[in-house]
Each structure stands twice: as C-alpha cells, then as structure tokens.
Design a protein around this motif. Structure first.
Motif: not given
Length: 152
Positions: A79-108
């Motif tokens: 039942s906790w497999d969703a937690f592992r999936t969330g960790a994998m998604a965070t590992f894969l996507l969050d660095p790119a999202v953080a970079l995009a957020t940094l660019a967006w915040a710089g623009l604003r």
C-alpha cells in the motif's frame, strides 16, 4: 495631447491601469518552489529522520547499506508503493522544476523591479531563494546520499 481623430485633449493620467492577473505575480513561482522543497522533505528527509539514519556515515548511507526495503515506509507493505513512486518522480522531475522556478522567479523579479511593484518582487525573490536552496540541497553530499539510500 491631442490626437488627429479627436480634437479634445485626452488625459492619460486618468486612464485605467491594467492590473496583472494573479499568475503574473510573484506568488505562483513561490508556491511552486515550496512544493519542490516540500517534496524533498516528505520523500527523502522524513524517512531519514523516521528511520534514525543519522547514526550512519554518508558514504555508508549512499550505498544503501541499511536496506531501505526494511525501513519505513517500504516495510509497510504494497500500500506504500505510491510513496516510492512519489520519491522516484521527485528525484527525476524536481531538479528541472526547481530550475524552471528559478528562471520564472528571476523574470518576475526583473519585471517587478522595472515596474516598482513590491508585491511582485518580494514573493519572487523568496521563490528564487527557495529554488536555489533546493538545488543546492540536491547537489550536496547529504542530498545525494539520502536520495541514493532512498532509491537504492
């Protein structure tokens, strides 16, 4: 000032100002930066502290010496497999999202400074700081060891 089509003067100072929409302010990048940092806190830092992994050296932790399958939340069953999936998604996507957020915040921030609008500049500066902190944590030895243990 008069225009050729209208012989009467047009007062520019009383023209209605066009206000930006909420998504054009500094708040959406701030919320996105907080979501990125929160995902790392939930999926990587929380299991670290719940399982008392601070007693292991980082080199041992990075090689997944304490088996993550025998630690919380992976020992809770399928039942906790969703937690592992969330960790994998965070590992894969969050660095790119953080970079995009940094660019967006710089623009604003740039737009807010140019317009003299502190309501746009303040949250965008905080978002940029959080995004930079998230990226620094991801690239730190502690962050890499924690992600290596969690996904190992």
């Amino acid at each position: 000032m008069t225009t050729p089509a209208a012989p009467f003067p047009i007062e520019v100072s009383v023209a209605p100002t066009v206000r930006g929409r909420w998504w054009r302010s500094g708040w959406p990048p701030l919320l996105l930066a907080l979501a990125c940092a929160g995902a790392y806190a939930v999926f990587f830092a929380l299991p670290y502290y719940v399982n008392d992994l601070d007693r292991f050296p980082l080199a041992e932790l990075a090689t997944a010496a304490p088996d993550p399958r025998e630690a919380w939340p992976h020992d809770q069953g399928p039942s906790w497999d969703a937690f592992r999936t969330g960790a994998m998604a965070t590992f894969l996507l969050d660095p790119a999202v953080a970079l995009a957020t940094l660019a967006w915040a710089g623009l604003r921030t740039r737009q807010g400074i140019a317009a003299g609008d502190l309501r746009r500049t303040g949250p965008a500066l905080v978002a940029a700081a959080i995004a930079l902190g998230t990226l620094a944590w991801v690239l730190s030895p502690f962050g890499r060891a924690l992600m290596g243990w969690s996904l190992g």
